[in-house]
Design an enzyme around this catalytic site. Structure first.
Site, PDB file in Angstrom:
ATOM      1  N   ARG A   1       0.830  -1.215   0.000  1.00  0.00           N
ATOM      2  CA  ARG A   1       0.000   0.000   0.000  1.00  0.00           C
ATOM      3  C   ARG A   1       0.861   1.261   0.000  1.00  0.00           C
ATOM      4  O   ARG A   1       0.563   2.222  -0.712  1.00  0.00           O
ATOM      5  CB  ARG A   1      -0.952   0.011   1.204  1.00  0.00           C
ATOM      6  CG  ARG A   1      -2.040  -1.044   1.109  1.00  0.00           C
ATOM      7  CD  ARG A   1      -2.901  -1.087   2.355  1.00  0.00           C
ATOM      8  NE  ARG A   1      -2.046  -1.348   3.514  1.00  0.00           N
ATOM      9  CZ  ARG A   1      -2.317  -0.933   4.739  1.00  0.00           C
ATOM     10  NH1 ARG A   1      -3.407  -0.242   5.008  1.00  0.00           N
ATOM     11  NH2 ARG A   1      -1.498  -1.217   5.735  1.00  0.00           N
TER      12      ARG A   1
ATOM     13  N   ASN B   1      -6.134  -2.733   2.450  1.00  0.00           N
ATOM     14  CA  ASN B   1      -6.109  -4.181   2.607  1.00  0.00           C
ATOM     15  C   ASN B   1      -7.538  -4.691   2.721  1.00  0.00           C
ATOM     16  O   ASN B   1      -8.377  -4.066   3.364  1.00  0.00           O
ATOM     17  CB  ASN B   1      -5.347  -4.570   3.868  1.00  0.00           C
ATOM     18  CG  ASN B   1      -3.856  -4.421   3.723  1.00  0.00           C
ATOM     19  OD1 ASN B   1      -3.327  -4.380   2.620  1.00  0.00           O
ATOM     20  ND2 ASN B   1      -3.173  -4.339   4.841  1.00  0.00           N
TER      21      ASN B   1
END
Length: 89
Positions: free
Chosen positions: A19, A37
């Site tokens: 990320r 996520n």
């Protein structure tokens, strides 16, 4: 022309800085949205912006990923015209 990109990345993409890498790749591009996520181990990217910038973001992610992308599901839709910037959720 603005578009919306929804991408799910599967593989070893959680717990490896994926990320943060997506956020880094998004800097300097005119994209708004988020990366997060998912409970099933995937990472979801949901972004709006000029289609050329979104394609560039995908190219950056796929050519210099953090972790290992085994599969990705890419969906293009109409833009939501978000203007909130890009971040990690």
């Amino acid at each position: 022309m603005n578009a919306r990109l929804i991408a799910r990345f599967r593989g070893r993409v959680q717990g490896v800085g994926f990320r943060a890498t997506v956020l880094h790749h998004a800097r300097g591009l005119n994209v708004n949205g988020f990366v997060r996520n998912e409970i099933d181990g995937d990472v979801l990217l949901d972004a709006d912006g000029p289609k050329s910038d979104l394609k560039e973001l995908l190219d950056r992610i796929q050519s210099r990923p953090a972790g290992t992308i085994e599969d990705s599901i890419i969906t293009w839709t109409d833009s939501l015209d978000r203007s909130s910037g890009f971040g990690i959720r």
